[in-house]
Design a protein around this motif. Structure first.
Motif, PDB file in Angstrom:
ATOM      1  N   GLY A 132     -18.155  51.074  29.570  1.00 57.66           N
ATOM      2  CA  GLY A 132     -19.031  51.302  28.444  1.00 57.66           C
ATOM      3  C   GLY A 132     -19.517  50.052  27.747  1.00 57.66           C
ATOM      4  N   VAL A 204     -18.704  55.642  26.529  1.00 56.63           N
ATOM      5  CA  VAL A 204     -17.376  55.155  26.912  1.00 56.63           C
ATOM      6  C   VAL A 204     -17.300  54.627  28.338  1.00 56.63           C
ATOM      7  N   GLY A 257     -16.183  51.809  24.234  1.00 58.37           N
ATOM      8  CA  GLY A 257     -15.534  52.904  24.953  1.00 58.37           C
ATOM      9  C   GLY A 257     -14.031  52.893  24.814  1.00 58.37           C
TER      10      GLY A 257
END
Length: 279
Positions: A132, A204, A257
């Motif tokens: 992410g 994420v 994330g």
């Protein structure tokens, strides 16, 4: 007062506002489906589809497709349906098909990125896609609107088909005898899950999507027993984790994330403690 000034300063930037709006909506839609996935023992599908999305994104990058979602979304939805159909195939069991598709997609994706991406950018591109990084902070207004619209459609779908989703979650055979087309509903659910996974990639990353979907659901199950209460509380946990994780990541400079997932883990720990106290 310093904290309020810091919050006000960060929210003066449009990209931060876009990130929070998109992040909240993605977290909300993910948590709704997470409860059903856990109860139906379909958690592995989320993990497998996230790897598939990585492979599809790598192919889209190689083909120089400007909007990766246009390519990644239909490919991931198709793989979700294939995995679901393979689950019912006596020759290829569901877990085997997930392993084959997910590992194959990861290998093909990294192979293509290694060949066609500049060596200097390869590690950064892979880490950004898998974990992410700060992708959520680079969303344009159009990307934010797209995420909000798709997430809203997922929420509307869940509310509109709540009774059918509830029925097939606990007893597919009984649902079938009651006139519900369980096979079609499972295919639709798989397609919706694939859509949420593609959206969550920006939040994420592909490797952490399962955590975003599963942790809020499992945490909620520690405290509540009814399907409705579990779903509602899972939404609260997921949204709070997204808000706190995004804020901490922006202020401290940590990856978005992993920060959100860490907050989810902390929430799980608190829920576990509460469940022990209740017992």
């Amino acid at each position: 007062m310093n904290l309020l000034e810091t919050i006000r300063m960060y929210f003066s930037f449009s990209f931060v506002v876009y990130a929070f709006i998109a992040g909240i909506m993605i977290a909300l839609s993910s948590s709704l489906l997470g409860v059903t996935l856990v109860l139906k023992r379909f958690s592995y599908i989320g993990d497998g589809l996230s790897h598939t999305a990585f492979g599809a994104m790598a192919i889209a990058s190689v083909l120089k497709i400007t909007n990766n979602t246009v390519f990644v979304l239909p490919v991931t939805v198709l793989c979700a349906i294939l995995i679901l159909c393979a689950k019912e195939n006596s020759k290829i069991k569901g877990d085997a098909s997930v392993a084959m598709i997910s590992v194959g997609a990861l290998a093909v994706g990294y192979f293509l990125m290694n060949i066609f991406s500049p060596p200097a950018n390869l590690s950064g591109d892979v880490c950004s896609t898998l974990f992410g990084s700060t992708l959520i902070l680079t969303l344009t207004k159009a990307d934010m609107i797209f995420s909000v619209v798709i997430s809203a459609l997922v929420v509307i779908f869940f509310i509109f088909f709540y009774n059918r989703i509830f029925a097939i979650t606990f007893d597919e055979d009984f649902s079938y005898t009651c006139g519900i087309n369980t096979k079609l509903m499972n295919i639709i659910l798989a397609a919706v899950i694939a859509t949420v996974i593609v959206l969550a990639m920006n939040l994420v990353g592909t490797l952490l999507i399962s955590a975003l979907i599963i942790f809020p659901a499992v945490s909620s199950m520690m405290i509540f027993k009814s399907f409705r209460n579990v779903t509602f509380f899972a939404c609260i946990i997921s949204v709070l984790a997204a808000i706190i994780g995004l804020f901490v990541a922006i202020v401290s400079g940590t990856p978005v994330g992993s920060t959100i997932v860490v907050v989810d883990i902390v929430c799980f720990g608190f829920c576990k403690i509460i469940s022990i106290i209740k017992k």
